[in-house]
Write a protein that holds these residues in place. Structure first.
Motif, mmCIF file in Angstrom:
data_model
loop_
_atom_site.group_PDB
_atom_site.id
_atom_site.type_symbol
_atom_site.label_atom_id
_atom_site.label_comp_id
_atom_site.label_asym_id
_atom_site.label_seq_id
_atom_site.Cartn_x
_atom_site.Cartn_y
_atom_site.Cartn_z
ATOM 1 N N LYS A 9 0.832 -1.206 0.000
ATOM 2 C CA LYS A 9 0.000 0.000 0.000
ATOM 3 C C LYS A 9 0.865 1.254 0.000
ATOM 4 N N ALA A 10 1.910 1.246 0.828
ATOM 5 C CA ALA A 10 2.794 2.412 0.903
ATOM 6 C C ALA A 10 3.511 2.641 -0.426
ATOM 7 N N HIS A 11 3.985 1.540 -1.060
ATOM 8 C CA HIS A 11 4.651 1.664 -2.362
ATOM 9 C C HIS A 11 3.691 2.213 -3.408
ATOM 10 N N ASN A 12 2.471 1.694 -3.425
ATOM 11 C CA ASN A 12 1.510 2.140 -4.431
ATOM 12 C C ASN A 12 1.097 3.594 -4.215
ATOM 13 N N LEU A 13 0.956 4.010 -2.970
ATOM 14 C CA LEU A 13 0.635 5.410 -2.696
ATOM 15 C C LEU A 13 1.771 6.319 -3.161
ATOM 16 N N ALA A 14 3.009 5.923 -2.885
ATOM 17 C CA ALA A 14 4.163 6.727 -3.311
ATOM 18 C C ALA A 14 4.227 6.825 -4.833
ATOM 19 N N GLN A 17 1.574 9.286 -6.112
ATOM 20 C CA GLN A 17 1.924 10.681 -5.871
ATOM 21 C C GLN A 17 2.956 11.206 -6.880
ATOM 22 N N GLN A 18 3.693 10.300 -7.522
ATOM 23 C CA GLN A 18 4.709 10.700 -8.485
ATOM 24 C C GLN A 18 4.303 10.449 -9.937
ATOM 25 N N ILE A 115 -6.342 5.693 -1.471
ATOM 26 C CA ILE A 115 -5.625 5.525 -2.736
ATOM 27 C C ILE A 115 -4.723 4.293 -2.682
ATOM 28 N N GLY A 116 -3.879 4.211 -1.650
ATOM 29 C CA GLY A 116 -2.974 3.066 -1.547
ATOM 30 C C GLY A 116 -3.720 1.759 -1.409
ATOM 31 N N GLY A 117 -4.792 1.762 -0.615
ATOM 32 C CA GLY A 117 -5.581 0.549 -0.435
ATOM 33 C C GLY A 117 -6.282 0.114 -1.704
ATOM 34 N N THR A 118 -6.844 1.061 -2.439
ATOM 35 C CA THR A 118 -7.532 0.744 -3.689
ATOM 36 C C THR A 118 -6.584 0.145 -4.715
#
Length: 233
Positions: A9-14, A17-18, A115-118
């Motif tokens: 989740k953290a990787h996907n959120l990052a 954002q980029q 966002i990260g969870g989705t």
């Protein structure tokens, strides 16, 4: 090997954002947005956000209404691809509800629609083979600068040179968000500290305002005492 979903989740959120789009998503997202009421009808029965259903539909079958949301097989016959043995169904909607409620990864049970969870749920929908290789999933990231190449060309066979030509779910959501504010509703922001220009300034020590505990403060106190005594006399 078990995938750490919190880390994913953290990787996907990052990445979100980029991320920048590298292909044209406009035609696809307009086509999906037009059918929002149909996706909302399935959302009402499953709890899965309509836009998540829309991008899965695009990814699984290029939004074909004759194909199941589960794997792209015709919904009016028994499916032969994973998940196999589903159907036949009476309608696209019935097949979609079955895919979201009764088939792994059971999106209707998912609770984290941040966002990260989705994006992590969408990655699980296709499979976690890419996460196991520590590479961005093309199912999610194709068509953005977060993805270059690499694809499972068939079950268990990964080719790092193959480029996925379909549009990925993250890019679809990024482009759709520009059309519809209901996609990823605004998350309350954390209150910030006001900038120095807005904060109340602390006066600097002076004769009129000596620092507390200083000799000047002691003298000022004696003077105030004398004045007060004089006024009372």
């Amino acid at each position: 090997m078990t995938t750490d979903l919190a880390a994913l989740k953290a990787h996907n959120l990052a990445r979100w954002q980029q991320a920048k789009l590298t292909r044209d998503f406009s035609v696809a997202v307009r086509r999906l947005a037009v059918r929002k009421p149909r996706y909302q009808a399935v959302s009402a029965q499953t709890g899965v956000p309509w836009y998540v259903i829309a991008v899965i539909h695009e990814r699984e079958s290029s939004q074909s209404w004759s194909a199941s949301l589960a794997q792209g097989d015709p919904w009016d016959r028994v499916s032969i691809h994973v998940p196999a043995g589903r159907g036949p169904f009476k309608s696209w909607e019935d097949a979609a509800v079955d895919a979201l409620v009764n088939c792994s990864p059971y999106p209707s049970r998912w609770k984290d629609w941040s966002i990260g969870g989705t994006l992590t749920l969408l990655e699980q929908y296709n499979g976690l083979g890419y996460a196991g290789r520590s590479v961005p999933s093309p199912y999610v990231w194709a068509g953005t600068d977060q993805y270059r190449s690499g694809k499972y060309v068939r079950d268990g066979v990964y080719d790092p040179a193959v480029v996925d030509r379909q549009l990925g779910c993250a890019g679809l959501l990024l482009a759709m968000k520009e059309l519809d504010a209901s996609i990823f509703p605004t998350i309350p922001s954390v209150p910030s500290v006001p900038p120095p220009s807005q904060a109340t300034p602390t006066p600097r020590p002076s004769i009129a305002h000596p620092a507390k505990g200083s000799i000047g403060d002691l003298v000022a106190g004696l003077v105030r005492a004398v004045v007060l005594t004089f006024k009372r006399s």
